[in-house]
Design a protein around this motif. Structure first.
Motif, PDB file in Angstrom:
ATOM      1  N   ALA A 180      95.697  59.227 -41.992  1.00  0.00           N
ATOM      2  CA  ALA A 180      97.012  59.455 -41.189  1.00  0.00           C
ATOM      3  C   ALA A 180      98.282  58.578 -41.956  1.00  0.00           C
ATOM      4  O   ALA A 180      99.193  58.826 -41.523  1.00  0.00           O
ATOM      5  CB  ALA A 180      96.899  58.704 -39.891  1.00  0.00           C
ATOM      6  N   PHE A 181      97.989  57.759 -42.850  1.00  0.00           N
ATOM      7  CA  PHE A 181      98.999  57.130 -43.519  1.00  0.00           C
ATOM      8  C   PHE A 181      99.414  57.883 -44.916  1.00  0.00           C
ATOM      9  O   PHE A 181     100.459  57.367 -45.712  1.00  0.00           O
ATOM     10  CB  PHE A 181      98.475  55.766 -44.124  1.00  0.00           C
ATOM     11  N   CYS A 182      98.723  58.976 -45.035  1.00  0.00           N
ATOM     12  CA  CYS A 182      99.022  59.708 -46.362  1.00  0.00           C
ATOM     13  C   CYS A 182      99.658  61.232 -46.123  1.00  0.00           C
ATOM     14  O   CYS A 182      99.510  61.597 -44.885  1.00  0.00           O
ATOM     15  CB  CYS A 182      97.536  60.212 -46.973  1.00  0.00           C
ATOM     16  N   PRO A 183     100.388  61.817 -47.152  1.00  0.00           N
ATOM     17  CA  PRO A 183     100.971  63.118 -46.779  1.00  0.00           C
ATOM     18  C   PRO A 183      99.764  64.027 -46.511  1.00  0.00           C
ATOM     19  O   PRO A 183      98.733  63.877 -46.802  1.00  0.00           O
ATOM     20  CB  PRO A 183     101.515  63.414 -48.025  1.00  0.00           C
ATOM     21  N   PRO A 184      99.937  65.475 -46.194  1.00  0.00           N
ATOM     22  CA  PRO A 184      99.172  66.428 -45.955  1.00  0.00           C
ATOM     23  C   PRO A 184      98.114  66.611 -47.353  1.00  0.00           C
ATOM     24  O   PRO A 184      96.992  66.619 -46.956  1.00  0.00           O
ATOM     25  CB  PRO A 184      99.901  67.636 -45.560  1.00  0.00           C
ATOM     26  N   GLU A 185      98.422  66.414 -48.494  1.00  0.00           N
ATOM     27  CA  GLU A 185      97.767  66.292 -49.728  1.00  0.00           C
ATOM     28  C   GLU A 185      98.196  65.329 -50.506  1.00  0.00           C
ATOM     29  O   GLU A 185      99.497  64.749 -50.587  1.00  0.00           O
ATOM     30  CB  GLU A 185      98.331  67.610 -50.372  1.00  0.00           C
ATOM     31  N   PHE A 186      97.063  64.663 -51.035  1.00  0.00           N
ATOM     32  CA  PHE A 186      97.146  63.263 -51.420  1.00  0.00           C
ATOM     33  C   PHE A 186      96.260  63.084 -52.734  1.00  0.00           C
ATOM     34  O   PHE A 186      95.031  63.647 -52.578  1.00  0.00           O
ATOM     35  CB  PHE A 186      97.096  62.082 -50.489  1.00  0.00           C
ATOM     36  N   THR A 187      96.510  61.823 -53.664  1.00  0.00           N
ATOM     37  CA  THR A 187      95.318  61.883 -54.435  1.00  0.00           C
ATOM     38  C   THR A 187      94.321  60.640 -54.038  1.00  0.00           C
ATOM     39  O   THR A 187      94.666  59.940 -53.078  1.00  0.00           O
ATOM     40  CB  THR A 187      96.151  61.351 -55.845  1.00  0.00           C
ATOM     41  N   VAL A 188      93.335  60.375 -54.720  1.00  0.00           N
ATOM     42  CA  VAL A 188      92.422  59.368 -54.330  1.00  0.00           C
ATOM     43  C   VAL A 188      93.102  58.068 -54.675  1.00  0.00           C
ATOM     44  O   VAL A 188      92.825  57.132 -53.904  1.00  0.00           O
ATOM     45  CB  VAL A 188      91.089  59.358 -55.305  1.00  0.00           C
ATOM     46  N   GLY A 189      93.950  58.201 -55.438  1.00  0.00           N
ATOM     47  CA  GLY A 189      94.806  56.804 -56.021  1.00  0.00           C
ATOM     48  C   GLY A 189      95.835  56.489 -54.819  1.00  0.00           C
ATOM     49  O   GLY A 189      95.808  55.105 -54.317  1.00  0.00           O
ATOM     50  N   GLU A 190      96.100  57.391 -54.087  1.00  0.00           N
ATOM     51  CA  GLU A 190      97.312  57.250 -53.180  1.00  0.00           C
ATOM     52  C   GLU A 190      96.599  56.692 -51.951  1.00  0.00           C
ATOM     53  O   GLU A 190      96.745  55.850 -51.104  1.00  0.00           O
ATOM     54  CB  GLU A 190      97.894  58.340 -52.813  1.00  0.00           C
ATOM     55  N   LEU A 191      95.517  57.449 -51.654  1.00  0.00           N
ATOM     56  CA  LEU A 191      94.477  56.664 -50.388  1.00  0.00           C
ATOM     57  C   LEU A 191      94.035  55.409 -50.607  1.00  0.00           C
ATOM     58  O   LEU A 191      93.904  54.531 -49.881  1.00  0.00           O
ATOM     59  CB  LEU A 191      93.272  57.795 -50.230  1.00  0.00           C
ATOM     60  N   ARG A 192      93.867  55.166 -51.862  1.00  0.00           N
ATOM     61  CA  ARG A 192      93.210  53.869 -52.438  1.00  0.00           C
ATOM     62  C   ARG A 192      94.415  52.696 -51.976  1.00  0.00           C
ATOM     63  O   ARG A 192      94.177  51.665 -51.467  1.00  0.00           O
ATOM     64  CB  ARG A 192      92.692  53.618 -53.806  1.00  0.00           C
ATOM     65  N   ARG A 193      95.546  53.007 -52.270  1.00  0.00           N
ATOM     66  CA  ARG A 193      96.650  52.072 -52.324  1.00  0.00           C
ATOM     67  C   ARG A 193      96.829  51.811 -50.588  1.00  0.00           C
ATOM     68  O   ARG A 193      97.442  50.882 -50.245  1.00  0.00           O
ATOM     69  CB  ARG A 193      97.758  52.618 -52.817  1.00  0.00           C
ATOM     70  N   VAL A 194      96.381  52.891 -49.898  1.00  0.00           N
ATOM     71  CA  VAL A 194      96.377  52.779 -48.360  1.00  0.00           C
ATOM     72  C   VAL A 194      95.496  51.978 -47.841  1.00  0.00           C
ATOM     73  O   VAL A 194      95.843  50.660 -47.091  1.00  0.00           O
ATOM     74  CB  VAL A 194      96.308  53.932 -47.539  1.00  0.00           C
ATOM     75  N   TYR A 195      94.503  51.979 -48.382  1.00  0.00           N
ATOM     76  CA  TYR A 195      93.452  50.966 -47.852  1.00  0.00           C
ATOM     77  C   TYR A 195      93.845  49.429 -48.490  1.00  0.00           C
ATOM     78  O   TYR A 195      93.613  48.396 -47.923  1.00  0.00           O
ATOM     79  CB  TYR A 195      91.989  51.076 -48.554  1.00  0.00           C
ATOM     80  N   GLU A 196      94.266  49.472 -49.802  1.00  0.00           N
ATOM     81  CA  GLU A 196      94.626  48.170 -50.149  1.00  0.00           C
ATOM     82  C   GLU A 196      95.845  47.420 -49.531  1.00  0.00           C
ATOM     83  O   GLU A 196      96.036  46.329 -49.389  1.00  0.00           O
ATOM     84  CB  GLU A 196      95.150  48.200 -51.648  1.00  0.00           C
ATOM     85  N   ALA A 197      96.771  48.237 -49.049  1.00  0.00           N
ATOM     86  CA  ALA A 197      97.905  47.937 -47.971  1.00  0.00           C
ATOM     87  C   ALA A 197      97.402  47.470 -46.730  1.00  0.00           C
ATOM     88  O   ALA A 197      97.826  46.274 -46.174  1.00  0.00           O
ATOM     89  CB  ALA A 197      98.912  48.766 -48.114  1.00  0.00           C
ATOM     90  N   VAL A 198      96.462  48.091 -46.102  1.00  0.00           N
ATOM     91  CA  VAL A 198      96.193  47.833 -44.865  1.00  0.00           C
ATOM     92  C   VAL A 198      95.178  46.600 -45.104  1.00  0.00           C
ATOM     93  O   VAL A 198      95.125  45.750 -43.877  1.00  0.00           O
ATOM     94  CB  VAL A 198      95.300  48.999 -44.257  1.00  0.00           C
ATOM     95  N   TRP A 199      94.212  46.595 -45.869  1.00  0.00           N
ATOM     96  CA  TRP A 199      93.263  45.374 -45.935  1.00  0.00           C
ATOM     97  C   TRP A 199      93.856  44.391 -46.564  1.00  0.00           C
ATOM     98  O   TRP A 199      93.416  43.028 -46.114  1.00  0.00           O
ATOM     99  CB  TRP A 199      92.063  45.884 -46.560  1.00  0.00           C
ATOM    100  N   GLY A 200      94.696  44.359 -47.411  1.00  0.00           N
ATOM    101  CA  GLY A 200      95.499  43.208 -48.278  1.00  0.00           C
ATOM    102  C   GLY A 200      94.670  42.794 -49.237  1.00  0.00           C
ATOM    103  O   GLY A 200      94.645  41.540 -49.553  1.00  0.00           O
ATOM    104  N   VAL A 201      93.767  43.618 -49.719  1.00  0.00           N
ATOM    105  CA  VAL A 201      93.098  43.388 -50.890  1.00  0.00           C
ATOM    106  C   VAL A 201      93.052  44.306 -52.130  1.00  0.00           C
ATOM    107  O   VAL A 201      93.458  45.543 -51.845  1.00  0.00           O
ATOM    108  CB  VAL A 201      91.514  43.480 -50.234  1.00  0.00           C
ATOM    109  N   ALA A 202      92.696  44.132 -53.289  1.00  0.00           N
ATOM    110  CA  ALA A 202      92.565  45.236 -54.421  1.00  0.00           C
ATOM    111  C   ALA A 202      91.284  45.742 -54.361  1.00  0.00           C
ATOM    112  O   ALA A 202      90.266  44.869 -54.316  1.00  0.00           O
ATOM    113  CB  ALA A 202      93.076  44.383 -55.789  1.00  0.00           C
TER     114      ALA A 202
END
Length: 254
Positions: A180-202
């Motif tokens: 839900a934080f991503c555009p309709p089409e996204f890369t795995v890297g963009e999705l990973r940065r969502v997880y990193e931003a929400v969780w606050g971890v690398a």
């Protein structure tokens, strides 16, 4: 049925408050508005307002979302083609401390809204201004604050915000809500940065790629590539049909 006297019970108002979260500049951010009226005039607060007499709670939350952000609620399971106009919206919790609002007894039904990287917000209703702020900044203790930007949120909104952030952090472990934080089409890297931003971890890029592409129904290839992140072309994905992840994406221990 025994007689019922409505006047025997004290009146109270019902509001909806919105925890609107997005990822901006690789940080989890929440929408706050500066109150233009008392109580807490001049303080930052979560967007929201009173439920109208002819509204149910979901309708009131969706109306406030449009008025405060210009966002519409995305239909479940149907990703919008315009990421700025669709948002995931769900009920968060109810807050009813008798002293939470100095005007009168007010019960708030908070809602959580998630959407991709959003533009600068516009103020509406009784708000003088609005801004996106990193949640870590909003939730930090206000003792020793040097300016009004770091003053505590109005009402009990710091607690509501904290509950909304924790809901988002926990739900992306076992559901596909991170998309839900991503555009309709996204890369795995963009999705990973969502997880990193929400969780606050690398997160380790290779392990993350293996987990998300190996989780049944999580992602499906979109049939294209992009270089918008720089470097070599990266494969584009769309959300799959799964709503629950098995196995879950467990949050790393910090």
């Amino acid at each position: 049925m025994s007689p019922y006297d409505p006047s025997a019970f004290p009146p109270f108002a019902v509001t909806v408050d919105l925890v609107v979260l997005t990822v901006r500049h690789h940080a989890l951010c929440a929408l706050v508005v500066r109150r233009g009226e008392q109580p807490f005039q001049g303080r930052w607060a979560l967007p929201g307002g009173f439920v109208r007499e002819d509204e149910d709670l979901t309708t009131a939350a969706a109306r406030e979302l449009v008025e405060e952000t210009g966002l519409c609620v995305a239909e479940p399971g149907a990703p919008t083609t315009d990421p700025v106009k669709g948002a995931h919206l769900e009920q968060l919790a109810t807050y009813g401390d008798p002293r939470r609002d100095p005007r009168m007894r007010v019960v708030s039904v908070a809602h959580l809204a998630l959407a991709p990287d959003l533009p600068a917000p516009r103020a509406g209703g009784d708000a003088n201004s609005a801004r996106w702020a990193p949640v870590d900044e909003l939730l930090q203790e206000s003792e020793g604050a040097r300016d009004e930007q770091s003053a505590p949120l109005a009402f009990d909104h710091a607690q509501i915000l904290a509950d909304g952030v924790e809901r988002a952090r926990s739900k992306i472990e076992y559901s596909s809500l991170a998309t839900a934080f991503c555009p309709p089409e996204f890369t795995v890297g963009e999705l990973r940065r969502v997880y990193e931003a929400v969780w606050g971890v690398a997160l380790d890029p290779r392990n993350f790629h293996r987990k998300v592409t190996g989780t049944p129904g999580f992602l499906v290839p979109a049939g294209g590539t992009t270089t918008r992140q720089g470097g070599r072309p990266a494969q584009l994905f769309r959300p799959g049909g799964a709503t629950l992840l098995n196995p879950p994406m467990l949050r790393p221990e910090v």
